[in-house]
Motif scaffolding. Structure first.
Motif, PDB file in Angstrom:
ATOM      1  N   MET A 173      -1.402   1.759  -0.222  1.00 55.79           N
ATOM      2  CA  MET A 173      -0.925   3.183  -0.020  1.00 55.79           C
ATOM      3  C   MET A 173       0.494   3.064   0.862  1.00 55.79           C
ATOM      4  O   MET A 173       1.502   3.669   0.277  1.00 55.79           O
ATOM      5  N   PHE A 174       0.146   2.405   2.055  1.00 58.24           N
ATOM      6  CA  PHE A 174       1.337   2.893   3.126  1.00 58.24           C
ATOM      7  C   PHE A 174       2.194   1.477   3.631  1.00 58.24           C
ATOM      8  O   PHE A 174       2.855   1.588   4.475  1.00 58.24           O
ATOM      9  N   ALA A 175       1.804   0.348   3.027  1.00 58.45           N
ATOM     10  CA  ALA A 175       2.475  -0.887   3.538  1.00 58.45           C
ATOM     11  C   ALA A 175       3.800  -0.670   2.517  1.00 58.45           C
ATOM     12  O   ALA A 175       4.016  -0.242   1.855  1.00 58.45           O
ATOM     13  N   TYR A 176       4.936  -1.544   3.229  1.00 59.43           N
ATOM     14  CA  TYR A 176       6.397  -1.596   2.657  1.00 59.43           C
ATOM     15  C   TYR A 176       6.674  -3.221   2.819  1.00 59.43           C
ATOM     16  O   TYR A 176       6.146  -3.616   3.841  1.00 59.43           O
ATOM     17  N   PRO A 177       7.682  -3.582   1.853  1.00 54.61           N
ATOM     18  CA  PRO A 177       8.259  -5.012   2.108  1.00 54.61           C
ATOM     19  C   PRO A 177       8.599  -5.138   3.177  1.00 54.61           C
ATOM     20  O   PRO A 177       8.757  -6.010   3.989  1.00 54.61           O
ATOM     21  N   THR A 178       9.080  -4.040   3.969  1.00 58.21           N
ATOM     22  CA  THR A 178       9.893  -4.006   5.217  1.00 58.21           C
ATOM     23  C   THR A 178       8.799  -4.251   6.443  1.00 58.21           C
ATOM     24  O   THR A 178       9.176  -4.649   7.423  1.00 58.21           O
ATOM     25  N   GLU A 179       7.702  -3.411   6.306  1.00 58.99           N
ATOM     26  CA  GLU A 179       6.733  -3.688   7.401  1.00 58.99           C
ATOM     27  C   GLU A 179       5.452  -3.180   6.804  1.00 58.99           C
ATOM     28  O   GLU A 179       5.099  -2.867   5.983  1.00 58.99           O
TER      29      GLU A 179
END
Ligand code: SDX
Length: 394
Positions: free
Chosen positions: A167-173
């Motif tokens: 749900m909450f991860a991003y490729p950036t973090e």
């Protein structure tokens, strides 16, 4: 028509089936999954362990639980073509519509699931696939609504942590797993896991009784749950609390609106078809809401409004006479909000929690070889009349 048809609209007094899965007593506020009180399960168990209990009617040994959990982890990936279906939805699509569509599309990727005479092992594989893939599909439906890239499951994570990651991860973090959040999510999913013959579960059983596949039956259950009078209430509660806050926070004004027969406004999150006393899940969720907000250092003004509404409703004769207590949906949204779940995903969270219940009930109905559900009616239409040609009609 031969014999008597007893009209019971809304099935308020109809026992539709025999079931050994969940026991609830509306007067005493009792809820047990396979005989175990939910208070103990919410405190001591995990969502995956409760799923095992509901589906296989036993608390798993450590080995059984590890195997079940590992089997689920190995099926969390969905067919990459599902992203093409997902991409076809506008970002404004409500995630519940995406969820029911993508669950139904599993029949295309696993056509063997359409065979009503699957072996026990094949049914079990269908069950594992659905338990695994619904969390991925749910997270992906959210990412679609915010225009962010989807995350793939990480099998080293437990079920709840994996869902939060997707749900909450991003490729950036990376998403930083917070144990308070994981514990709250486990509790919420456990408390939603089954609830005997509610509207969506009855839908799953009815569709399944026609020998429709597990995936088609659960897709229908998701659609039923979406209704604001049912699972959609948790989203409606937060929208109601936000509206009261935006309107100056006068909860008494809204209590009066809810009592006014000419006003369609209802206090969402209050009342229940069966619980004519408190909903035992609401008691646990209310306590968890306080704990989570405190642990996360959140002071959410709508929690104050919620408590004022509850207080007023517990003393106002209109609510007391009608035994309208807070139900499972009243406080759950406050926790979802505190852990970062957006409002339009609240009913998806309900579906994620209710999935093992739907699966267990569908499996029980099939194993009992129940006949196709086909209720009767009381006919109130025209008596016999002859066809009139169009030139003679007025
Ligand atoms: C869930 O069945 C399940 O188990 C469901 C569920 C599950 O785990 O699967 O527990 C999950 O769906 C919980 C319910 C979530 N829904 C809401 O919070 C929506 C608001 N509540 C309702 O609309 C209502 O209480 C129901 C749908 C939950 C129950 O409806 P019933 O049993 O058909 O009762 P009813 O609509 O006939 O209401 C009885 C009276 C009526 O007044 P009178 O006509 O007798 O004067 O109570 C009134 C209703 O107008 N009433 C309310 C009210 N709920 C009922 N008045 C104001 N606010 C409310 N919330």
């Amino acid at each position: 028509q031969t014999g008597y048809i007893t009209l019971d609209s809304g099935y308020k007094n109809t026992g539709a089936t025999e079931s050994a899965i969940t026991f609830l007593d509306g007067e005493e506020g009792i809820l047990r999954y396979r005989g175990y009180p939910i208070e103990q399960l919410a405190e001591k168990s995990s969502f995956i362990e409760v799923a095992y209990l509901l589906i296989y009617d036993k608390l798993p040994t450590a080995k059984e639980l590890d195997e079940f959990s590992d089997r689920i982890k190995r099926h969390t990936l969905v067919n990459e073509d599902m992203r093409k279906i997902l991409d076809g939805f506008p970002y404004t699509a409500h995630p519940m519509g995406i969820l029911s569509a993508l669950v139904s599309s599993l029949t295309a990727f696993y056509p063997e699931s359409l065979n009503p005479n699957q072996s026990k092992e094949e049914v079990d594989l269908s069950i594992i696939r659905l338990m695994a893939k619904l969390s991925t599909i749910a997270a992906w439906s959210y990412k679609n609504s915010v225009g962010h890239p989807v995350n793939y499951p990480k099998n080293k994570l437990d079920y709840c942590s994996n869902f939060l990651h997707m749900m909450f991860a991003y490729p950036t973090e990376e998403y930083e797993i917070n144990p308070v959040v994981v514990d709250a999510l486990n509790k919420l999913l456990i408390l939603h896991a089954d609830h005997e013959q509610n509207c969506s579960t009855s839908t799953v059983r009815l569709v399944g009784s026609a020998n429709a596949s597990l995936y088609s039956s659960v897709s229908a259950g998701i659609s039923a749950l979406w209704g604001p009078l049912h699972g959609g209430a948790n989203q409606a509660v937060i929208e109601m609390l936000e509206a009261i806050k935006a309107d100056g926070g006068d909860s008494k004004k809204y209590i009066e609106k809810a009592k006014d027969k000419n006003d369609p406004f209802r206090l969402m999150g209050f009342g229940h078809r069966v619980y004519k006393n408190f909903d035992p899940r609401a008691t646990i969720i209310k306590k968890t809401a306080d704990e989570v907000l405190t642990a996360l250092g959140i002071n959410d003004p709508i929690l104050t409004i919620a408590k004022e509404l509850e207080e007023a409703a517990l003393t106002d004769p209109y609510f007391v006479e009608r035994k309208l207590y807070p139900n499972v949906d009243f406080y759950s949204g406050i926790i979802y909000r505190a852990i970062g779940i957006p409002t339009e995903m609240f009913t998806v969270m309900f579906a994620l929690g209710r999935l093992p219940g739907w699966i267990a009930q569908w499996k029980e109905m099939r194993e009992a070889k129940e006949p196709i559900g086909r209720p009767r009616q009381v006919y109130t239409g025209s008596t016999e009349r002859d066809y009139v040609s169009i030139s003679d009609r007025s």
